[in-house]
Design a protein around this motif. Structure first.
Motif, PDB file in Angstrom:
ATOM      1  N   ALA A   1       2.283   5.731  -0.040  1.00 64.35           N
ATOM      2  CA  ALA A   1       1.913   5.114  -1.339  1.00 64.35           C
ATOM      3  C   ALA A   1       2.190   5.595  -2.530  1.00 64.35           C
ATOM      4  CB  ALA A   1       0.277   4.867  -1.430  1.00 64.35           C
ATOM      5  N   ARG A   2       2.332   7.023  -2.591  1.00 64.25           N
ATOM      6  CA  ARG A   2       2.734   8.000  -3.570  1.00 64.25           C
ATOM      7  C   ARG A   2       4.346   7.891  -3.835  1.00 64.25           C
ATOM      8  NH1 ARG A   2       2.367  12.366  -7.234  1.00 64.25           N
ATOM      9  NH2 ARG A   2       0.208  11.456  -7.655  1.00 64.25           N
ATOM     10  N   ALA A   3       4.830   7.787  -2.654  1.00 61.56           N
ATOM     11  CA  ALA A   3       6.324   7.818  -2.562  1.00 61.56           C
ATOM     12  C   ALA A   3       6.828   6.339  -3.017  1.00 61.56           C
ATOM     13  CB  ALA A   3       6.882   8.081  -1.131  1.00 61.56           C
ATOM     14  N   PHE A   4       6.146   5.374  -2.788  1.00 58.84           N
ATOM     15  CA  PHE A   4       6.806   4.191  -3.213  1.00 58.84           C
ATOM     16  C   PHE A   4       6.268   3.668  -4.643  1.00 58.84           C
ATOM     17  CE2 PHE A   4       5.493   2.214   1.379  1.00 58.84           C
ATOM     18  CZ  PHE A   4       6.668   2.974   1.767  1.00 58.84           C
ATOM     19  N   GLY A   5       5.492   4.762  -5.395  1.00 55.68           N
ATOM     20  CA  GLY A   5       5.408   4.577  -6.703  1.00 55.68           C
ATOM     21  C   GLY A   5       3.874   4.119  -6.894  1.00 55.68           C
ATOM     22  N   ALA A   6       3.252   3.824  -6.383  1.00 57.69           N
ATOM     23  CA  ALA A   6       1.760   3.314  -6.677  1.00 57.69           C
ATOM     24  C   ALA A   6       0.879   4.275  -7.334  1.00 57.69           C
ATOM     25  CB  ALA A   6       1.135   2.546  -5.489  1.00 57.69           C
TER      26      ALA A   6
END
Ligand code: NAP
Ligand code: ZN
Length: 349
Positions: free
Chosen positions: A195-200
């Protein structure tokens, strides 16, 4: 005769122990893999203890498998001896139904064969998983592992990784979205990383206050102790998506109340006992949804592994010898895993 050895449970109440058995000889489309590491999923524990009431003994668990290709069948085109490869939760499917044709083999209703505790169409026995020295798998279900990543940290990607990556992608998690991850275990810590890597903007819900610092290190912007109603209330009606990885029954209403209008709570945790029935009022007044998701297809699993290669993402692991599996299960039951046990199969002789 293709003799090998694994670690099997003979019943729901006895410890796992060494178990000699036979794999099939590699057929023309088969890849034989010398297993180096295998992750320990909570599903292994549910199965070993027959919590889902479908276990056939002896059972050899393990569906987070990485190793090197040994022999290959003469029709194998994508792999060769020495390649680094992985196998996840599935080893076969019908290949022709609409789900398979869409690359969603995990939803095949005609011929899905799980990596363990599934009727094996080749041998007539049950499939035996990755707590073993070797496995033979049709090349369609073998994944390519990026050589740049630590192999111990890659093994859990084959289940914990894809099980969180797939729903986060399916429900369009990206920058600008506020996303909740419930439970910081094997699945949950991978959910945080993706989720962090997807920018959320990512919020971790945990019952373990001692995991707060780790959660932030693993990618959480905020951490909520889910047993504290005041902390929960602060986030009411604010989430675009929540992924629930908890392995035990719990109150879903506390989570649906946190969704904004039209948002989804997706369950991937698979407790043996049902959750208390959720109230419909939380759902109907804001058109919210409760959904589920099963691992991910082979194409998406390869996409996830390649994404991890590009972004340097692996699981945080504790490597254990095969002989420590029972104490690992006990720690898992206490939510005391940091954050995935991985078995070093060199310890199995
Ligand atoms: P795990 O490592 O044991 O993590 C589960 C986490 O849930 C714990 O670390 C804990 O996090 C939280 N938790 C445990 N008991 C709880 C309780 N009574 N109330 C609230 N929270 C609790 O397990 P896992 O390997 O990640 O697997 C999680 C579940 O997903 C299992 O049921 C497994 O079978 C299932 N699963 C499903 C799929 C699928 O395709 N859908 C695939 C793989 C696994 P905190 O300490 O942070 O609260
Ligand atoms: Zn699993």
């Amino acid at each position: 005769m293709n003799k090998t050895i694994g670690y099997a449970a003979q019943s729901a109440t006895t410890p796992l122990e060494s178990f000699p058995f036979e794999r099939r000889e590699p057929g023309s489309s088969d890849v034989e893999i010398d297993i180096q590491y295998c992750g320990v999923c909570h599903s292994d524990l549910h199965t070993v203890r027959n919590e889902w009431m479908n276990t056939v003994y002896p059972v050899i668990p393990g569906h987070e498998i990485v190793g090197r290709v040994g022999r290959v069948g003469n029709g194998v085109t994508r792999f060769t001896t020495g390649d680094l490869v992985g196998v996840g939760c599935m080893v076969d499917s019908c290949g022709t139904c609409p789900d398979c044709l869409e690359g969603l083999e995990q939803y095949c209703q005609r011929g899905l064969t799980l990596t363990y505790n599934s009727p094996d169409t080749h041998t007539g026995t049950m499939t035996y998983g990755g707590y073993s020295k070797r496995i033979v798998v049709d090349e369609r279900f073998v994944l390519r592992v990026p050589g740049t990543l630590s192999l111990t940290g890659v093994a859990p990607l084959l289940c914990a990784g894809i099980t969180t990556y797939s729903p986060l992608r399916h429900w369009g998690v990206d920058s600008g979205k506020k996303v909740g991850i419930v439970g910081l275990g094997g699945l949950g810590h991978m959910g945080l990383k993706f989720a962090r890597a997807f920018g959320a903007h990512v919020v971790l819900f945990t019952t373990s206050p001692g995991k707060t610092a780790d959660a932030r290190r693993l990618g959480a912007d905020d951490v909520v102790i889910s047993t504290n109603p005041d902390e929960m209330k602060r986030h009411a009606g604010s989430f675009n998506f929540i992924l629930d990885t908890v392995a035990a029954p719990h109150d879903l209403d506390a989570l649906t109340a946190l969704l904004e209008r039209d948002a989804t709570l997706c369950l991937v945790g698979a407790p043996a006992q049902p959750h208390p029935s959720p109230t419909v009022f939380n759902l109907i007044f804001r058109r919210r949804q409760i959904a589920g998701s099963l691992i991910g297809g082979i194409r998406e699993t390869q996409e996830m592994l390649d994404f991890c290669g590009e972004h340097g993402i692996t699981s945080d692991v504790e490597v254990i010898p095969m002989q420590d599996i029972d104490s690992a299960y006990e720690r898992m039951l206490k939510s005391d895993v940091k954050y995935r046990f991985v078995i070093d199969l060199a310890s199995l002789r």
